[in-house]
Write an enzyme that holds these catalytic residues in place. Sequence first.
Site: not given
Lengths: 407, 407
Positions: A127, A196
């Site tokens: 991301f 994450d």
Amino acid sequence: MNALPDAAELARLDAADPLRAARDRFALPDGIIYLDGNSLGPPPRRALERLEEAAREEWGQGLIKSWNDAGWMELPLATGRKLAPLIGVDGDEVVCLDTVTILIFKLASALSRKKPEAAIAVERGDFPTDGYVLEGLAALTGCAFKYVEPGTSPAALDPEIGVLVRSAVHYKTAEIADIARWEREARETGLDIIWDLSHAAGLVDLKLKQDGARFAVGCGYKFLNGGPGAPAFVYCRSDEIAGIDHPVTGWLGHDTPFDFVDGYRPAEGIRRFITSSPSILAITSLNAALDAYDAMALSEVEAKARALGDIFLQAGAQLGLDTISPGIGARRGGHVCLRHEHGYAIAQALIARGIIGDFRAPDLMRFGFNPLYLSYREVGEAARQMIEVVETREYERPEFNVRKAVT
Amino acid sequence: MNALPDAAELARLDAADPLRAARDRFALPDGIIYLDGNSLGPPPRRALERLEEAAREEWGQGLIKSWNDAGWMELPLATGRKLAPLIGVDGDEVVCLDTVTILIFKLASALSRKKPEAAIAVERGDFPTDGYVLEGLAALTGCAFKYVEPGTSPAALDPEIGVLVRSAVHYKTAEIADIARWEREARETGLDIIWDLSHAAGLVDLKLKQDGARFAVGCGYKFLNGGPGAPAFVYCRSDEIAGIDHPVTGWLGHDTPFDFVDGYRPAEGIRRFITSSPSILAITSLNAALDAYDAMALSEVEAKARALGDIFLQAGAQLGLDTISPGIGARRGGHVCLRHEHGYAIAQALIARGIIGDFRAPDLMRFGFNPLYLSYREVGEAARQMIEVVETREYERPEFNVRKAVT
């Protein structure tokens, strides 16, 4: 190729679903099948109720006294304690605040300053914000920043790399990282990994401590349903907390904030991640949203998400579409991505039918499945309609080919 | 020494008050005189309404589509545009997000990296978080951090100092900084000043651009009434924005966030201060709260706050109490501080009577006056009761001498 389950089979699956009681905990619009809970979870009824109570009663009636009387001071920590079992860590190892990007900045800067010669790194194609913020940090401190090839395990990494940020579930593919293996190898090489959890928390049956993870951040507004732009959270294993000196030092992370003294001294424990007053309204919503998990096992959540994703993969296979996600029956996160050159228009045509998924350029249709509120019947119906939209070329209608800023 | 105004005089002042229509815009509890709006403003009715609408309709019904359809993507900028006239800047020079401390970090790191040999500084005794965060930044980058003596103007500062953070209104004294003079001198010496408007915005008739200010941050939950822990805001003069490369670079500050590309490229304009999705619920509340200023002149707000503060200073003088605030008739921010060795207990005794002020150790009673919802009658009554509590020594009662974590 497996066949799509028929109505009787879907009904049988729903009847046997151990999570079926959770659906009533959500306020979903009529006539919608919502397959974008991986971008923005819908409101749990309890979140709406608590939000209004916090605004009208705690803020409006309690005013400043609510910092004590309504527990606002402890809310980031209390919300962390509530969230901790969902990711497999202890209650005093999580705090809810800020955003994922800001928390990566805090963790990465604290870890990087302990090994200034080392590079900080992220996987190419992860991301983007995870890379952007490391790039920003590196430009500030002068440490090196690198993109590494996807899937490079710590043993195979350039030894110059000292801190790696990596998604536990990839935002496009939905691949689940092998946290235990990565941490095992990281222990050998001295690498610090910041996981994450944005696409994993509340969906994957995470066992962070058991797998040896020491640092993680995650998002409150996806599978956790905390509300648009909900506060994020940070996990730091208890034995690592005292070593964390992050640079965004604000008064509410001070050891004695109400002494109002010059000179910073970090609080003991996970509280030191706090910078300033968090949005009480936003964090109240997230806190209450977590009640949707009461008595629901994460193992069941993950298993049902996989079964729901399988239905869409079966539909995709029937249409001859490629997927970039782990295939039918494979372990994966809560979404699947199907490739189609007219993916944007197909997604729009489905939205017009009340089936909300999303789209990631250039050609990926992404469908997310939160098992707390989605039934097998709904996902089977959505899959059937996707087949219809593709087979009839309904997506060619001009109104489905007008681009909007966000999809 | 002026006498306290009597009931007739208070009634006359209220009848002539150009701000009197604003009171109905607030939802305040019955039986309370709220003198702590400088810590946490009470809810404007419009904020409560919009918050519920944003939760139930935009989040609950619109779901992910609200990022486009409800204007969520633009909300930090739209809220900045609405706030801009209250601080005397242009609409495209402000954005609402994050917290004051995080925004100081962003601005100070961006300014400091342009002059790495220079020190960053804050006044001793200014609000502690402003120093804490510069200390954190300096420890990360290796630049020097200094406390300077209060009131040292740029011409008299150690020339090594390149960036100064300073409150426009001091959180204890309520002294208003001479922004125009400071900026005039700063232009000569090459100093960059970041103004902390936390106790000024929405109360003082700020003219930042006219006064030459280039950088500022401020708080959404004090006089602006945005809600507990409301988002903060940052101002950067338009000609300075392109030079700002802050390090907390996240995807929503990227020039093309929905391309999801590796490699950061900051957005044009004030948007580059954005890191990630802001809390839509929190920022909606702040946005709606600003409607309380419709057709209310800031010059009237500041003048009435001074008149209300004068009433408390008159009561203090009658009791023989010292103040650290600018005296009767003098220009000051929206609060006054009175000194009493039993200040904590007096504040508690007043709270028991429904008069909510606060206390700052070791001996300062702080009373804040937001003219949008406070009448002269109320403040006169509160002053009368403070005199009664002190003269009768009501504050000696044991229940008023139990310390709580926050006051």
